[in-house]
Scaffold this active site. Structure first.
Site, PDB file in Angstrom:
ATOM      1  N   LYS A 218       0.825  -1.205   0.000  1.00 28.62           N
ATOM      2  CA  LYS A 218       0.000   0.000   0.000  1.00 28.62           C
ATOM      3  C   LYS A 218       0.862   1.260   0.000  1.00 28.62           C
ATOM      4  O   LYS A 218       2.074   1.216   0.198  1.00 28.62           O
ATOM      5  CB  LYS A 218      -0.952  -0.011   1.207  1.00 28.62           C
ATOM      6  CG  LYS A 218      -2.103  -0.994   1.036  1.00 28.62           C
ATOM      7  CD  LYS A 218      -3.122  -0.878   2.162  1.00 28.62           C
ATOM      8  CE  LYS A 218      -4.334  -1.774   1.893  1.00 28.62           C
ATOM      9  NZ  LYS A 218      -5.330  -1.723   2.983  1.00 28.62           N
TER      10      LYS A 218
ATOM     11  N   ARG B 250      -3.119  -9.986   5.561  1.00 27.93           N
ATOM     12  CA  ARG B 250      -3.737 -10.009   4.233  1.00 27.93           C
ATOM     13  C   ARG B 250      -2.700  -9.490   3.236  1.00 27.93           C
ATOM     14  O   ARG B 250      -2.292  -8.334   3.305  1.00 27.93           O
ATOM     15  CB  ARG B 250      -4.998  -9.147   4.209  1.00 27.93           C
ATOM     16  CG  ARG B 250      -5.754  -9.166   2.883  1.00 27.93           C
ATOM     17  CD  ARG B 250      -7.009  -8.310   2.956  1.00 27.93           C
ATOM     18  NE  ARG B 250      -7.765  -8.360   1.716  1.00 27.93           N
ATOM     19  CZ  ARG B 250      -7.566  -7.536   0.680  1.00 27.93           C
ATOM     20  NH1 ARG B 250      -6.634  -6.593   0.752  1.00 27.93           N
ATOM     21  NH2 ARG B 250      -8.282  -7.651  -0.413  1.00 27.93           N
TER      22      ARG B 250
END
Length: 288
Positions: free
Chosen positions: A235, A269
């Protein structure tokens, strides 16, 4: 709010998840592999275009040690395009069915904020609902989860994927996130939902600096006595901080995931399953 120190006497942390009769132990952190059936997911390397591609990717992830496969058909990156419920289902349902046909023991979560998509996915054989909207984007979601009695991932977010980047004002980031999640958690528990996983929502209505503040205080989420999932894989908090792009953000992802594990994360995740699994194995060896 109870103090973190009071947690041990007030709560006993949940150590298993019941996924439609399949028990998942949380004694050792789990790895959730990301399968994006979207043309516009923020990381181009994760995009899959068909159920056949999803099966091939699932096979590799399972071989690498994935405990859960997370299938999504709606990109939730900032400013993502709107996708209809039908289009979302058309993307993910064939993939769920094809993966389970080839790997019937696989545990599948569906990444959606829509109750009808979640219900259709459960009917197709999925096991877990991963709701980035935390029940705020579809008022039918909590009732649906309660009726289906499947594990539910409650994520913190404000607004929608289209507006969340403008909703990053907090009085006290950690306390505000905890309080906002507490409200939704109480609703779920009142409805009788038993298997709940918390996700602080890294990257959702948080700036890069706020993401790191949240990571520094991740252990505070233990106050609820529930499993904690973190999703920081490749991210912007990683690649923007390093001045690189998503394709080069694996090392940074391993670094922040290591911090999360040391602060009590139960599920990672990730896009890169093998590396996450190896990180967990090595960190487990450091425990006394």
């Amino acid at each position: 709010m109870p103090t973190l120190e009071a947690k041990d006497t007030l709560f006993k942390k949940k150590s298993t998840l019941n996924s439609r009769g399949k028990l998942l132990s949380l004694e050792v952190p789990l790895v959730m592999g990301i399968l994006n059936l979207t043309p516009d997911s923020f990381f181009p390397g994760s995009r899959l275009n068909s159920a056949e591609e999803a099966v091939r990717k699932a096979e590799q992830m399972l071989a690498d040690g994935a405990d859960i496969l997370d299938i999504g058909g709606y990109s939730t990156r900032p400013g993502a395009a709107e996708v209809t419920s039908q289009e979302e289902q058309d993307r993910i349902l064939p993939a769920i069915e094809a993966i389970l046909q080839n790997f019937p023991e696989a545990i599948i979560s569906v990444d959606t904020f829509r109750a009808d998509v979640a219900e259709a996915s459960m009917a197709a054989g999925a096991h877990i609902i991963n709701d980035v909207g935390g029940g705020l984007l579809d008022e039918a979601m909590f009732e649906t989860v309660a009726r289906l009695q499947v594990p539910y991932i409650l994520m913190h977010m404000r607004g929608t994927p289209q507006t969340m980047a403008s909703l990053t004002e907090y009085n006290n980031l950690v306390l505000d996130v905890l309080d906002e999640m507490r409200v939704q958690l109480a609703k779920l528990q009142q409805l009788g939902v038993k298997d709940i996983i918390l996700d602080p929502g890294f990257g959702f209505a948080k700036t890069v600096d706020q993401n790191y503040e949240l990571l520094r205080h991740l252990e505070e989420f233990r106050i609820f006595g529930l499993p904690v999932l973190v999703g920081m894989s490749r991210k912007s908090m990683v690649y923007k901080s390093l001045g690189i792009n998503q394709a080069d953000a694996l090392t940074g992802t391993i670094a922040v995931n290591s911090v999360a594990l040391m602060k009590g994360a139960d599920i990672l995740r990730v896009h890169d399953v093998k590396e996450a699994k190896q990180t967990i194995v090595l960190l487990e060896k450091t425990k006394l």
